[in-house]
Design a protein around this motif. Structure first.
Motif, short mmCIF file in Angstrom:
data_model
loop_
_atom_site.label_atom_id
_atom_site.label_comp_id
_atom_site.label_asym_id
_atom_site.label_seq_id
_atom_site.Cartn_x
_atom_site.Cartn_y
_atom_site.Cartn_z
N VAL A 69 36.95 20.68 38.73
CA VAL A 69 35.82 20.94 39.60
C VAL A 69 35.34 22.37 39.38
N ASP A 70 34.04 22.56 39.40
CA ASP A 70 33.50 23.92 39.38
C ASP A 70 32.42 24.01 40.44
N GLY A 71 32.19 25.21 40.91
CA GLY A 71 31.21 25.40 41.97
C GLY A 71 30.50 26.72 41.82
N VAL A 72 29.22 26.74 42.05
CA VAL A 72 28.42 27.96 42.02
C VAL A 72 27.88 28.20 43.40
N ASP A 73 28.29 29.31 43.99
CA ASP A 73 27.79 29.66 45.32
C ASP A 73 26.30 29.95 45.23
N THR A 74 25.52 29.36 46.12
CA THR A 74 24.07 29.55 46.07
C THR A 74 23.68 30.99 46.36
N ALA A 75 24.63 31.78 46.89
CA ALA A 75 24.33 33.19 47.11
C ALA A 75 24.38 33.98 45.81
N SER A 80 34.18 34.75 44.10
CA SER A 80 33.28 33.64 43.81
C SER A 80 34.00 32.66 42.88
N PHE A 81 34.16 31.44 43.35
CA PHE A 81 34.92 30.42 42.64
C PHE A 81 34.24 30.03 41.32
N ILE A 82 35.01 30.00 40.24
CA ILE A 82 34.50 29.57 38.93
C ILE A 82 34.87 28.12 38.65
N GLY A 83 36.15 27.78 38.80
CA GLY A 83 36.55 26.41 38.52
C GLY A 83 38.04 26.23 38.71
N LEU A 137 40.36 29.76 39.04
CA LEU A 137 39.81 31.01 38.51
C LEU A 137 38.63 31.45 39.37
N GLU A 138 38.51 32.76 39.61
CA GLU A 138 37.43 33.27 40.43
C GLU A 138 37.02 34.68 40.01
N LEU A 139 35.76 35.01 40.29
CA LEU A 139 35.27 36.37 40.13
C LEU A 139 35.70 37.21 41.33
N ARG A 156 40.23 36.90 38.64
CA ARG A 156 41.56 36.61 39.18
C ARG A 156 41.86 35.14 38.93
N GLY A 157 43.05 34.86 38.40
CA GLY A 157 43.44 33.49 38.10
C GLY A 157 44.75 33.12 38.76
N TYR A 158 44.93 31.81 39.01
CA TYR A 158 46.14 31.28 39.62
C TYR A 158 46.64 30.09 38.80
N SER A 159 47.95 29.98 38.72
CA SER A 159 48.56 28.80 38.10
C SER A 159 49.76 28.39 38.95
N ALA A 160 50.00 27.10 39.07
CA ALA A 160 51.14 26.61 39.84
C ALA A 160 51.59 25.28 39.27
N ALA A 161 52.90 25.07 39.26
CA ALA A 161 53.47 23.82 38.74
C ALA A 161 54.72 23.48 39.52
N VAL A 162 54.93 22.19 39.74
CA VAL A 162 56.11 21.70 40.45
C VAL A 162 56.68 20.53 39.67
N GLY A 163 57.97 20.60 39.34
CA GLY A 163 58.64 19.50 38.66
C GLY A 163 59.37 18.63 39.66
N ILE A 164 59.05 17.36 39.68
CA ILE A 164 59.70 16.44 40.62
C ILE A 164 60.65 15.52 39.83
#
Length: 374
Positions: free
Chosen positions: A152-158, A299-302, A281-283, A344-352
């Motif tokens: 998903v990606d989103g562009v803030d209308t602002a 501001s969210f990138i994706g 990922l975000e600005l 700024r970026g984030y990553s997360a993983a969970v092994g079940i």
């Protein structure tokens, strides 16, 4: 309005960014945990099915192999033994075999037979990657397969796509107020920049690699965060890199407007083996005033995720975006601020049942930082 050459309270910039990143990563992990609990119930059903379904058993082994090879390749890259291009070149044939339309169709059929409500996980995933609920003014674009939403990606209308004025260090007087207020002043700054700030956070038990850097002369930087979780482990990481300069103004002003133009590109990969994996990922724009106030705007990138037993790879092409923070309050006294911008970026993983991995890599350039005081 001038561009001062000195810095003030440099350490507090790192602390401000780190505090925000820590809080944001905590919300990110809370969302991931909610998503993982949902997935764990479904993963158990798939694990039982794999005992008697030869196709599913083979697919689980194929995805697990891809995850293991990717994790080893990323570790080799971290040790400078191999490049990212070489990692992906070796992994590509296996990735294409494991994550194609036929695999998606086969998994979708099994999910349907087992009555696994895959399409409902967005209510957990979107808050996790955003750190909160989607804002009503955001415009969303989703990419989905038969397995459901994977990117998903989103562009803030602002956000304003129009380019800012040409970068210059000349002080511009826009108009003289009729009531003896000081004139509106505008200033555009470009590289080389004077200031930079960074933060790196991690949470949980997993192999987490956070890297990043900036070049103040060119105004460019990069981030790279990867989380690899073996069975019964899980964790996430975040990394932020920002760059910028100081601005100052004389007394008499009541508001500051900041406009930052970015150019960036990115790659996001998520891979789950009956577990959970996601990236975001975000600005980022941080305004640190000399009076101690801080204004952080994102501001969210994706974001990309892997539905249960699948992989998602999304490349963000080179993109230019302008982020505006209008009417920041001033108290009429003279002052200054450091303005920092970056990614700024984030990553997360969970092994079940098996291992999972997530990674986001991105490059950016801060083209200009424009300010206006009124």
């Amino acid at each position: 309005m001038t561009n001062p050459t000195g810095n003030f309270n440099d350490e507090r910039l790192d602390r401000a960014l780190a505090t925000s990143s820590d809080a944001r990563l905590q919300r990110f992990m809370e969302g991931m945990n909610a998503l993982t609990q949902w997935r764990e119930r479904n993963a158990n059903a798939l694990e039982v099915e794999a005992r008697s379904n030869d196709w599913l058993k083979a697919h689980v082994a194929l995805v697990d192999d891809a995850s293991d090879r990717w994790g080893k390749g990323v570790q080799a890259q971290a040790d400078s033994a191999i490049t990212n291009r070489e990692v992906w070149k070796e992994l590509r044939p296996l990735w294409m075999k494991a994550f194609n339309n036929e695999s998606a169709a086969g998994l979708a059929d099994i999910y349907s037979q087992l009555n696994l409500p895959l399409s409902g996980f967005e209510q957990h995933w979107l808050p996790s990657v955003l750190g909160g609920k989607p804002q009503p003014w955001s415009t969303w674009r989703g990419t989905a397969s038969r397995l459901g939403l994977t990117y998903v990606d989103g562009v803030d209308t602002a956000d304003t796509p129009a380019a800012p004025p040409p970068a210059t260090e000349d002080v511009g007087t826009v108009r003289q107020a009729l009531d003896d207020k000081p004139p509106v002043r505008s200033l555009c700054l470009s590289a080389p920049y004077q200031n930079s700030s960074s933060s790196s956070s991690r949470d949980g038990v997993a192999v987490i690699t956070n890297r990043g850097g900036v070049d103040t002369q060119s105004g460019s930087g990069f981030i790279d965060t990867m989380s690899f979780a073996p069975v019964l482990a899980g964790g996430g990481g975040s990394v932020a890199m920002t760059i910028g300069r100081s601005v100052a103004w004389p007394k008499g002003y009541e508001a500051l407007t900041v406009s930052v133009a970015f150019t960036f590109n990115a790659s996001m990969i998520a891979l789950a083996v009956l577990g959970g994996a996601t990236t975001s990922l975000e600005l980022v724009v941080l305004v640190a005033f000399s009076d101690g106030r801080q204004e952080l705007q994102t501001s969210f990138i994706g974001a990309a995720t892997a539905p249960l037993l699948f992989g998602c790879k999304s490349d963000v092409p080179q993109t230019t975006r302008t982020l505006i923070n209008p009417n920041l309050a001033l108290d009429g006294t003279s002052g200054n601020a450091i303005i920092l911008a970056g990614l700024r970026g984030y990553s997360a993983a969970v092994g079940i049942v098996g291992s999972s991995a997530a990674r986001v890599q991105a490059n950016f350039v801060v083209n200009s930082i424009c300010t206006t005081v009124r």
